[in-house]
Design an enzyme around this catalytic site. Structure first.
Site, mmCIF file in Angstrom:
data_model
loop_
_atom_site.group_PDB
_atom_site.id
_atom_site.type_symbol
_atom_site.label_atom_id
_atom_site.label_comp_id
_atom_site.label_asym_id
_atom_site.label_seq_id
_atom_site.Cartn_x
_atom_site.Cartn_y
_atom_site.Cartn_z
ATOM 1 N N GLU A 76 7.086 6.448 2.884
ATOM 2 C CA GLU A 76 7.976 5.984 3.944
ATOM 3 C C GLU A 76 9.219 6.850 4.095
ATOM 4 O OE1 GLU A 76 8.579 1.842 3.203
ATOM 5 O OE2 GLU A 76 6.480 1.361 3.611
ATOM 6 N N ASP B 273 12.637 -4.318 -1.668
ATOM 7 C CA ASP B 273 11.281 -4.848 -1.505
ATOM 8 C C ASP B 273 10.613 -4.726 -2.863
ATOM 9 O OD1 ASP B 273 8.692 -5.569 -0.977
ATOM 10 O OD2 ASP B 273 8.263 -3.922 0.400
ATOM 11 N N LYS C 152 4.970 -8.049 10.639
ATOM 12 C CA LYS C 152 4.108 -6.873 10.740
ATOM 13 C C LYS C 152 2.967 -7.220 11.684
ATOM 14 C CE LYS C 152 4.973 -5.067 6.057
ATOM 15 N NZ LYS C 152 4.413 -4.938 4.686
ATOM 16 N N ARG D 204 4.533 -0.251 8.693
ATOM 17 C CA ARG D 204 3.686 -0.217 7.500
ATOM 18 C C ARG D 204 3.835 1.163 6.867
ATOM 19 N NH1 ARG D 204 0.256 -4.755 6.961
ATOM 20 N NH2 ARG D 204 0.455 -4.153 4.770
ATOM 21 N N SER D 205 3.345 1.302 5.633
ATOM 22 C CA SER D 205 3.484 2.609 4.971
ATOM 23 C C SER D 205 2.627 3.678 5.638
ATOM 24 C CB SER D 205 3.150 2.504 3.484
ATOM 25 O OG SER D 205 1.911 1.882 3.289
ATOM 26 N N LYS E 73 12.866 -2.857 9.700
ATOM 27 C CA LYS E 73 12.537 -2.094 8.494
ATOM 28 C C LYS E 73 11.543 -1.023 8.913
ATOM 29 C CE LYS E 73 10.252 -2.722 4.047
ATOM 30 N NZ LYS E 73 9.461 -3.646 3.213
#
Length: 425
Positions: free
Chosen positions: A205, A242, A337, A366-367, A388
């Site tokens: 990320e 997180d 998400k 998402r990653s 985020k």
């Protein structure tokens, strides 16, 4: 004129070099909406199912040709002729066509691609930006970003158990200023890590993935970098974690192997409470495992009045799971998400449920991402106040920040950066 005349999917690559689904939805007047679907590394057990081919001879089993075929076949055959502005009907039709509780037959990655591309096509058809089309005239709040500057856990090859260490520039007065502040701290941290002889390689990320010894070691580097960049920790910037605790919750224990700790649920609550007491931590995501409901309730009782406790794996953007958490008084915030639930309609329903219950919502990437910046628009559309979307490196992350800057410019004087308004107490 807003009738769908063609739906076409293709296999493209995400930010990790893995296949994902991209969908084009074309309308009668020639308008086209395009969406690419993200993918997670640490996934909740209760997420909608991402359909992968499983052919080990091709992309090591991660191909998505079956999901692409589901779009180009069954879904297209069913939805061509629908009005693109009928988002709820389109999403409901796809869910009924799939026929499972978890979208496992057609694949959530197939269904979501069509859902988001349809919304984009409809927004273009109505000559509105996506945030305005989805959120209406009241969509004007620019979110405070959670900027992931140190990676651990499943997002990095280092001994840190907690997955993400994030900064939130709450004293900024605009998203453009928030991005600048975050960038300055990010580059200061790079210099600090380099001076300490630590790696400045980046994780999935965009955050750094140094070989640090502990959670506190990582937090100390972050605080030092905030100060050296000229900002005050706890005032200009607060911290967010997180934990992704499901990844290290085994047989009823929290196995912090990087630190040589094996903790009970109560001990893990105490561990997190000690971090909150010693660092300016505003938000903790997935501090407990997704099936440790008693642990979540205990954590919320201990910290819920002063810390944002975000459910990701716990809720998986699913209104049914979220209702359970609300009823049990577990957590006080929803991580949003879109690919966890699989349609735009269900995503918005989850956000609305969270808001009615007094929960906050955090729009999230998402990653495994792409250049698709839909979540930036959705953050503004829902006025959720927080987003985020990774670090200040990797174009797949910066695409979202850049889109927020554009939206802020479009909104002009009506733009309202959430800033300190998100803080508790």
């Amino acid at each position: 004129m807003s009738v769908i005349i063609d739906i076409h999917a293709r296999e493209i690559l995400d930010s990790r070099g893995n296949p994902t689904v991209e969908v084009d939805v074309t309308l009668e007047d020639g308008t086209m909406g395009r969406a690419a679907v993200p993918s997670g590394a640490s996934t909740g057990a209760y997420e909608a199912v991402e359909k992968r081919d499983g052919d080990k001879a091709r992309y090591k089993g991660k191909g998505v040709l079956a999901a692409v075929e589901a779009v180009n076949g069954e879904i297209a055959d069913t939805l061509v002729g629908f009005d693109a502005t009928e988002q709820v009907a389109i999403d409901q039709t796809m869910c009924e066509l799939d026929g499972t509780d978890n979208k496992g037959r057609l694949g959530a990655n197939a269904i979501l691609g069509v859902s988001l591309a349809t919304a984009k096509a409809a927004a273009d058809f109505t000559a509105q930006p996506l945030y305005r089309y989805v959120g209406g005239t009241m969509a004007h709040v620019l979110p405070v970003p959670m900027m992931n500057i140190i990676n651990g856990g499943e997002h990095a090859d280092n001994p840190i158990d907690i997955q993400e260490f994030m900064i939130m520039p709450v004293s900024a007065t605009s998203i453009a200023e928030a991005v600048r502040m975050g960038s300055e701290v990010f580059h200061t941290l790079k210099s600090e890590l380099s001076a300490a002889g630590l790696s400045t390689g980046i994780g999935d990320e965009g955050g750094f993935a140094p070989n640090l010894s502990s959670t506190r070691d990582a937090l100390d580097f972050v605080l030092k970098s905030i100060e050296k960049a000229g900002y005050a920790p706890g005032d200009d910037m607060v911290l967010a974690l997180d934990c992704a605790a499901t990844e290290y919750y085994r047989d009823g224990k929290y196995e912090l192997s990087g630190e040589g700790k094996s903790l009970t649920s109560d001990e893990n609550v105490a561990y997190l409470a000690a971090l909150v007491a010693n660092y300016p931590i505003f938000s903790i995501e997935d501090g407990m495992g997704e099936d440790d409901w008693d642990g979540w309730i205990a954590l919320t009782e201990a910290l819920g009045d002063k810390v944002q406790l975000v459910g990701d794996d716990l809720f998986v953007t699913n209104p049914a799971r979220l209702k359970d958490g609300i009823d049990r008084k577990a957590a006080n915030s929803l991580l949003v998400k879109v690919n966890q639930i699989g349609t735009l309609t269900e995503t918005l329903a989850a956000v609305n449920m969270a808001t009615r219950a007094g929960f906050t919502s955090v729009m999230s990437h998402r990653s495994g991402e792409t250049e698709d910046a839909t979540i930036a628009d959705l953050a503004v559309a829902t006025n959720c106040g927080q987003i985020k979307t990774g670090s200040l490196a990797r174009s797949d992350r910066l695409a979202k920040y850049n889109q927020l800057i554009r939206i802020e410019e479009q909104l002009e004087e009506t733009a309202n950066f959430a800033g300190r308004s998100i803080l508790r107490g």
